[in-house]
Design a protein around this motif. Structure first.
Motif, short mmCIF file in Angstrom:
data_model
loop_
_atom_site.label_atom_id
_atom_site.label_comp_id
_atom_site.label_asym_id
_atom_site.label_seq_id
_atom_site.Cartn_x
_atom_site.Cartn_y
_atom_site.Cartn_z
N GLN A 262 -0.07 2.73 3.10
CA GLN A 262 0.69 1.44 2.72
C GLN A 262 0.83 0.86 3.84
O GLN A 262 1.64 -0.29 4.11
N GLY A 263 0.14 1.33 5.04
CA GLY A 263 0.45 0.70 6.38
C GLY A 263 1.35 1.02 7.23
O GLY A 263 1.30 0.43 8.44
N GLU A 264 2.07 1.78 6.63
CA GLU A 264 3.26 2.29 7.42
C GLU A 264 2.87 3.28 8.88
O GLU A 264 2.02 4.20 8.45
N VAL A 265 3.43 3.44 9.98
CA VAL A 265 3.07 4.17 10.96
C VAL A 265 4.10 5.31 10.85
O VAL A 265 5.23 5.35 10.99
N ARG A 266 3.50 6.42 10.86
CA ARG A 266 4.08 7.83 10.89
C ARG A 266 3.67 8.72 11.81
O ARG A 266 2.51 8.67 12.14
#
Length: 524
Positions: A262-266
């Motif tokens: 989803q393009g989220e940085v985790r």
């Protein structure tokens, strides 16, 4: 009772055929034992028969099926070596006793027994039980009856052993199924993402937490190449570690910044362990722990400690600055009482007095990033606030050859603290000035938005803010300036002040084209 040739061979052949058919059609042990006895009765016309199976652990013969025996007799357990059947079980050889009344070791069976014939049930060259028949007639059985009964017993023994193996296999299969389900429940209930890959790095298991972390269902993940499903793992440095675990067979752990689908940085912790095979690692088990929220909480805690410390430092600085400010304010008041001042001089002194008041508020505002300071709101004209700010910074703009464009719409009054708003706009204008350096254009404009808000826009045509830095510019202590040139608190304080006024501080920036800050404040 005795079978005499050639009659009994025909019967024996039919019995073997029948037992073979029973073997093919019956898999339940109890049903098989009773069918073997039924066939023996129908073919050999035995008036009684009993099958006792060996309990290897207890070294006892235990009745498994019988007919013609009383319950007490059938229920009796016989020790190895004891009685006729015990001797057969111990020796593995048939035993014919023409007259049991002459055998002191006889274990009572049927009522009035005189003759007994017992043959071992042999499977894979070991005794698994005894097939036994008795008769009240002395010499009812002869040596010629032993071979056919042995053949029948051997085939029955094979059928019994196969049925037992099948039962054991079912038991093992059921236990394996239960163990598999139990392991699956553990895997699915774990609060860690867990998955496995084979030697080709294809996904072989994928638990529910991994579905949650990745947004990919188990059905879509299984048998997919890991690096095809998550190509970013290569550039994130995970792929070499995974290959190293496979090659060396040693566990490893690492932390990485992962950008999901989803393009989220985790932020994640990953533990890798080799999946044991017969000849070395057959794959890798990967445990994934998402620590994004924990990291954010930790950073907030550290930030709070920093803010508290700077707050204490700011209180000392504010105290030291307020002392000379009080002297300046007192001197300005004395000068204003002089009648000899020229109008231009009086205006300058009034400006000094006004700015001293503002500086006193600003020194109090040093603590605003760690605790809310006192806000004194009144009706103000936002355009006038901006004009006061421009009077203070105009010289700096001129010195840097920065062209200033002003566009002020007529605005309704809003309720705000003018000194705190000046602090915001001075900070934004000076940031724009520093970004422009020498020459450039600074634009300041105001407008009414939807009849409910007013907006002040401070724009420059400078270098802009890089996209990777943009999300961080309002964080306290974040700065791109050289050491000693900035504390990283300016924009944080600006946003805090604007939010105190129920407003919004927004930024638009395109690298290489410029930056625009918008202060949006509610009316009424």
């Amino acid at each position: 009772m005795a079978l005499r040739p050639p009659y009994h061979y025909h019967k024996l052949l039919q019995a073997l055929i029948d037992v073979g058919q029973e073997l093919a059609s019956t898999v339940e042990l109890d049903a098989l034992l009773h069918r073997i006895l039924r066939i023996a009765r129908e073919v050999f016309h035995f008036e009684n028969a009993i099958i006792r199976l060996l309990d290897a652990e207890k070294q006892l013969l235990v009745t498994a099926a019988s007919y013609g025996y009383s319950d007490p007799s059938a229920g009796r357990e016989i020790a190895l070596g004891h009685g006729i059947m015990g001797k057969v079980a111990l020796s593995g050889r048939p035993l014919l006793v023409p007259d049991v009344t002459l055998d002191s070791d006889y274990v009572p069976g049927i009522a009035g027994a005189r003759c007994e014939l017992a043959v071992p049930l042999m499977a894979r060259e070991r005794v698994i039980g005894v097939f036994n028949v008795e008769s009240p007639t002395p010499g009812a059985f002869g040596p010629e009856d032993i071979p056919p009964l042995v053949i029948l017993a051997n085939q029955a023994a094979i059928a019994i052993e196969n049925a037992r193996l099948l039962e054991n296999l079912r038991g093992v299969s059921a236990r394996y199924q239960e163990l598999h389900q139990f392991n699956s429940r553990i895997l699915q209930s774990a609060n860690l993402g867990i998955y496995t890959v084979d030697e080709s790095f294809r996904i072989t298991s994928w638990n529910r937490k991994m579905e949650e972390l990745s947004g990919i269902l188990e059905s879509a993940a299984l048998q997919q190449p890991l690096f095809t499903l998550f190509p970013r793992l290569e550039e994130e440095g995970f792929a070499p570690r995974l290959r190293r675990v496979m090659q060396r067979g040693m566990p490893e752990k690492l932390r990485l910044t992962h950008r999901n689908r989803q393009g989220e940085v985790r932020f994640q912790k990953r533990r890798l362990a080799p999946l044991a095979g017969e000849d070395g690692p057959a794959g890798v088990v990967v445990l994934v722990e998402d620590i994004t929220e924990f990291k954010q909480l930790l950073e907030q805690t550290i930030q709070s400690e920093k803010l508290a410390e700077v707050g204490r430092l700011s209180a000392g600085i504010a105290h030291e600055v307020n002392n000379p400010l009080a002297v300046i304010a007192y001197a300005a008041q004395l000068l204003l009482r002089e009648d000899t001042l020229l109008p231009s001089q009086a205006e300058l002194v009034e400006r000094i007095d006004s700015e001293v008041d503002r500086l006193k508020i600003l020194t109090g505002g040093l603590l605003s990033f760690s605790r809310a300071g006192e806000t004194r709101k009144r009706e103000v004209d936002l355009n006038e606030v901006l004009r006061d700010v421009l009077r203070l910074v105009r010289y700096e703009l001129s010195k840097r050859s920065i062209e200033l464009h002003e566009s002020f719409e007529a605005l309704p009054l809003l309720v705000a603290d003018p000194n705190k708003l000046k602090q915001v706009f001075i900070n934004l204008v000076m940031n724009a000035t520093q970004a422009l350096g020498r020459k450039g254009t600074l634009s300041i404009a105001t407008t009414v938005v939807n009849g409910a808000e007013v907006e002040a826009r401070i724009s420059d045509n400078g270098p802009g803010i890089p996209a990777d830095i943009l999300p961080q510019i309002f964080a306290p202590f974040f700065t791109t300036k050289k050491e000693g040139e900035g504390t990283g608190l300016g924009l944080y304080i600006c946003r805090t002040i604007v939010e105190e006024h129920d407003g919004r501080l927004l930024v638009d920036s395109v690298e290489g084209e410029g930056t625009s800050f918008r202060v949006v404040l509610p009316l009424g």
